[in-house]
Motif scaffolding. Sequence first.
Motif, PDB file in Angstrom:
ATOM      1  N   GLU A  76      41.666  44.017  28.218  1.00  0.00           N
ATOM      2  CA  GLU A  76      40.554  43.115  28.560  1.00  0.00           C
ATOM      3  C   GLU A  76      39.758  42.235  27.766  1.00  0.00           C
ATOM      4  O   GLU A  76      39.065  41.378  27.866  1.00  0.00           O
ATOM      5  N   SER A  77      40.113  42.470  26.433  1.00  0.00           N
ATOM      6  CA  SER A  77      39.649  41.741  25.272  1.00  0.00           C
ATOM      7  C   SER A  77      40.307  40.310  25.243  1.00  0.00           C
ATOM      8  O   SER A  77      39.676  39.437  24.785  1.00  0.00           O
ATOM      9  N   THR A  78      41.215  40.208  26.147  1.00  0.00           N
ATOM     10  CA  THR A  78      41.640  38.704  26.337  1.00  0.00           C
ATOM     11  C   THR A  78      41.242  38.060  27.601  1.00  0.00           C
ATOM     12  O   THR A  78      41.388  36.980  27.851  1.00  0.00           O
ATOM     13  N   TRP A  79      40.360  38.851  28.467  1.00  0.00           N
ATOM     14  CA  TRP A  79      39.790  38.121  29.666  1.00  0.00           C
ATOM     15  C   TRP A  79      38.721  37.148  29.482  1.00  0.00           C
ATOM     16  O   TRP A  79      37.732  37.513  28.686  1.00  0.00           O
ATOM     17  N   PRO A  80      38.723  36.018  30.170  1.00  0.00           N
ATOM     18  CA  PRO A  80      37.701  35.171  29.731  1.00  0.00           C
ATOM     19  C   PRO A  80      36.366  35.729  30.601  1.00  0.00           C
ATOM     20  O   PRO A  80      36.674  36.298  31.966  1.00  0.00           O
ATOM     21  N   ARG A  81      35.408  35.414  30.302  1.00  0.00           N
ATOM     22  CA  ARG A  81      34.031  35.607  30.898  1.00  0.00           C
ATOM     23  C   ARG A  81      33.581  34.363  31.986  1.00  0.00           C
ATOM     24  O   ARG A  81      33.010  34.832  33.078  1.00  0.00           O
ATOM     25  N   THR A  82      33.928  33.245  31.695  1.00  0.00           N
ATOM     26  CA  THR A  82      33.590  32.283  32.439  1.00  0.00           C
ATOM     27  C   THR A  82      34.650  31.242  32.608  1.00  0.00           C
ATOM     28  O   THR A  82      35.455  30.922  31.665  1.00  0.00           O
ATOM     29  N   VAL A  83      34.913  30.666  33.844  1.00  0.00           N
ATOM     30  CA  VAL A  83      35.992  29.931  34.080  1.00  0.00           C
ATOM     31  C   VAL A  83      35.516  28.900  34.942  1.00  0.00           C
ATOM     32  O   VAL A  83      34.616  29.064  36.086  1.00  0.00           O
ATOM     33  N   ILE A  84      36.344  27.656  34.999  1.00  0.00           N
ATOM     34  CA  ILE A  84      36.029  26.547  35.660  1.00  0.00           C
ATOM     35  C   ILE A  84      37.591  26.153  36.245  1.00  0.00           C
ATOM     36  O   ILE A  84      38.359  26.230  35.588  1.00  0.00           O
ATOM     37  N   GLN A 141      32.241  15.839  34.810  1.00  0.00           N
ATOM     38  CA  GLN A 141      31.816  17.294  35.463  1.00  0.00           C
ATOM     39  C   GLN A 141      30.372  17.627  35.128  1.00  0.00           C
ATOM     40  O   GLN A 141      30.050  17.258  34.125  1.00  0.00           O
ATOM     41  N   PRO A 142      29.843  18.115  36.122  1.00  0.00           N
ATOM     42  CA  PRO A 142      28.150  18.429  35.975  1.00  0.00           C
ATOM     43  C   PRO A 142      27.766  19.848  35.205  1.00  0.00           C
ATOM     44  O   PRO A 142      27.177  20.489  35.456  1.00  0.00           O
ATOM     45  N   PHE A 143      28.795  19.857  34.256  1.00  0.00           N
ATOM     46  CA  PHE A 143      28.704  21.155  33.017  1.00  0.00           C
ATOM     47  C   PHE A 143      28.305  21.042  31.842  1.00  0.00           C
ATOM     48  O   PHE A 143      28.513  19.745  31.112  1.00  0.00           O
ATOM     49  N   ALA A 144      27.649  21.885  31.091  1.00  0.00           N
ATOM     50  CA  ALA A 144      27.259  21.747  29.826  1.00  0.00           C
ATOM     51  C   ALA A 144      28.382  21.701  28.933  1.00  0.00           C
ATOM     52  O   ALA A 144      29.661  22.407  29.474  1.00  0.00           O
ATOM     53  N   ASP A 145      28.321  21.355  27.645  1.00  0.00           N
ATOM     54  CA  ASP A 145      29.472  21.130  26.641  1.00  0.00           C
ATOM     55  C   ASP A 145      29.787  22.783  26.447  1.00  0.00           C
ATOM     56  O   ASP A 145      28.882  23.616  26.231  1.00  0.00           O
ATOM     57  N   GLY A 146      30.865  22.971  26.350  1.00  0.00           N
ATOM     58  CA  GLY A 146      31.208  24.177  25.904  1.00  0.00           C
ATOM     59  C   GLY A 146      30.924  25.564  26.913  1.00  0.00           C
ATOM     60  O   GLY A 146      30.804  26.560  26.279  1.00  0.00           O
ATOM     61  N   GLN A 147      30.815  25.245  28.148  1.00  0.00           N
ATOM     62  CA  GLN A 147      30.302  26.063  29.033  1.00  0.00           C
ATOM     63  C   GLN A 147      31.319  27.301  29.442  1.00  0.00           C
ATOM     64  O   GLN A 147      30.917  28.528  29.727  1.00  0.00           O
ATOM     65  N   PHE A 148      32.703  26.883  29.361  1.00  0.00           N
ATOM     66  CA  PHE A 148      33.808  27.962  29.899  1.00  0.00           C
ATOM     67  C   PHE A 148      34.618  28.361  29.082  1.00  0.00           C
ATOM     68  O   PHE A 148      35.251  27.646  28.119  1.00  0.00           O
ATOM     69  N   ASP A 149      34.966  29.725  28.921  1.00  0.00           N
ATOM     70  CA  ASP A 149      35.895  30.316  28.206  1.00  0.00           C
ATOM     71  C   ASP A 149      37.527  29.860  28.553  1.00  0.00           C
ATOM     72  O   ASP A 149      38.454  29.849  27.792  1.00  0.00           O
ATOM     73  N   LEU A 150      37.451  29.563  29.946  1.00  0.00           N
ATOM     74  CA  LEU A 150      38.806  29.281  30.403  1.00  0.00           C
ATOM     75  C   LEU A 150      38.781  28.001  31.231  1.00  0.00           C
ATOM     76  O   LEU A 150      37.876  28.193  32.213  1.00  0.00           O
ATOM     77  N   VAL A 151      39.370  27.060  31.201  1.00  0.00           N
ATOM     78  CA  VAL A 151      39.822  25.764  31.802  1.00  0.00           C
ATOM     79  C   VAL A 151      40.986  25.668  32.713  1.00  0.00           C
ATOM     80  O   VAL A 151      42.021  25.727  31.968  1.00  0.00           O
TER      81      VAL A 151
END
Length: 301
Positions: A76-84, A141-151
């Motif tokens: 689970e330590s490798t799992w992203p919290r936010t994904v796009i 893209q309509p997202f903030a800089d650095g918003q996602f752990d995984l693209v």
Amino acid sequence: MFALISSLFATIAWRARLGFQAPADDSTLLWRELWRDHFHHGYYDTHATPSLADHRLSQTRTIDEALAFAGITDDESTWPRTVIDVGCGVGGSARYIAKKLGAKCEGITVDPNQVKIANDLALAQGLADKATFHVADAMDQPFADGQFDLVWVMESGEHMPDRKKFMSELVRVVAPGGTIIIASWCHRDLSPDEKSLRPDELHILNRACNAYEIPAWCSMADYINLAQSFSLQDIKTADWSDNIAPFWPVILRSSFTFDGLTSLFKSGWKTIKLILGLSVLKEGYDKKLIKFAIMTCRKPE
């Protein structure tokens, strides 16, 4: 197969002469019939001989294999919290990752119909709080800089008209230390003594461009060069063409079942063109010209 295609076109032409008006083109209807939630290829053990029943499991295996390739494991330590999910189709990858990893997933596509289907499916599957989908341009893209752990980019990069701008957006929205995964159709890498592909190879790629509205082809070496130009780290690539190859006979057979042909007819002329384009893509795969390649990389901390 080609006799069946000829018969299909004869039927359409006959109905057209009688004044039948085909519906507006909507390839989503057909892809949903053939590929269900996942608008991407399936991953198999090499030299597998799968049945029609296997191909939907193979598509979720593609997601699992891509995550594992990027170092996202059962730990689970490798799992992203936010994904796009960039170029999400009807959101199959995002919903799968949300359910598997518990991540908060967003998805974008330029098709409003796909967005509606994706959000409706998320609601029906109890994932509306974990997977949300929007109409948006992948290169703005309509997202903030650095918003996602995984693209996550699964078979959408090939449709981008400006890959440098596209990559710049992926780099912008991924968090420092975050991961980018790109799985894409590519042409073969050039050998050191080649300046370009052969004319016969370019002819195949141009036919595929016409069928699938691909602006231009690139190689995985081109993706690597782009990643390096943005100072991305831990760049890793693989050629999965042999693992994807068993999917082709399956998807071609499923295209010409009764349900597949019914959906094809309802979807209109543009979609018929896409289905005919499948044979061009398969020709490119068989000749080792078209590759299914994957790249993972990380944004510096």
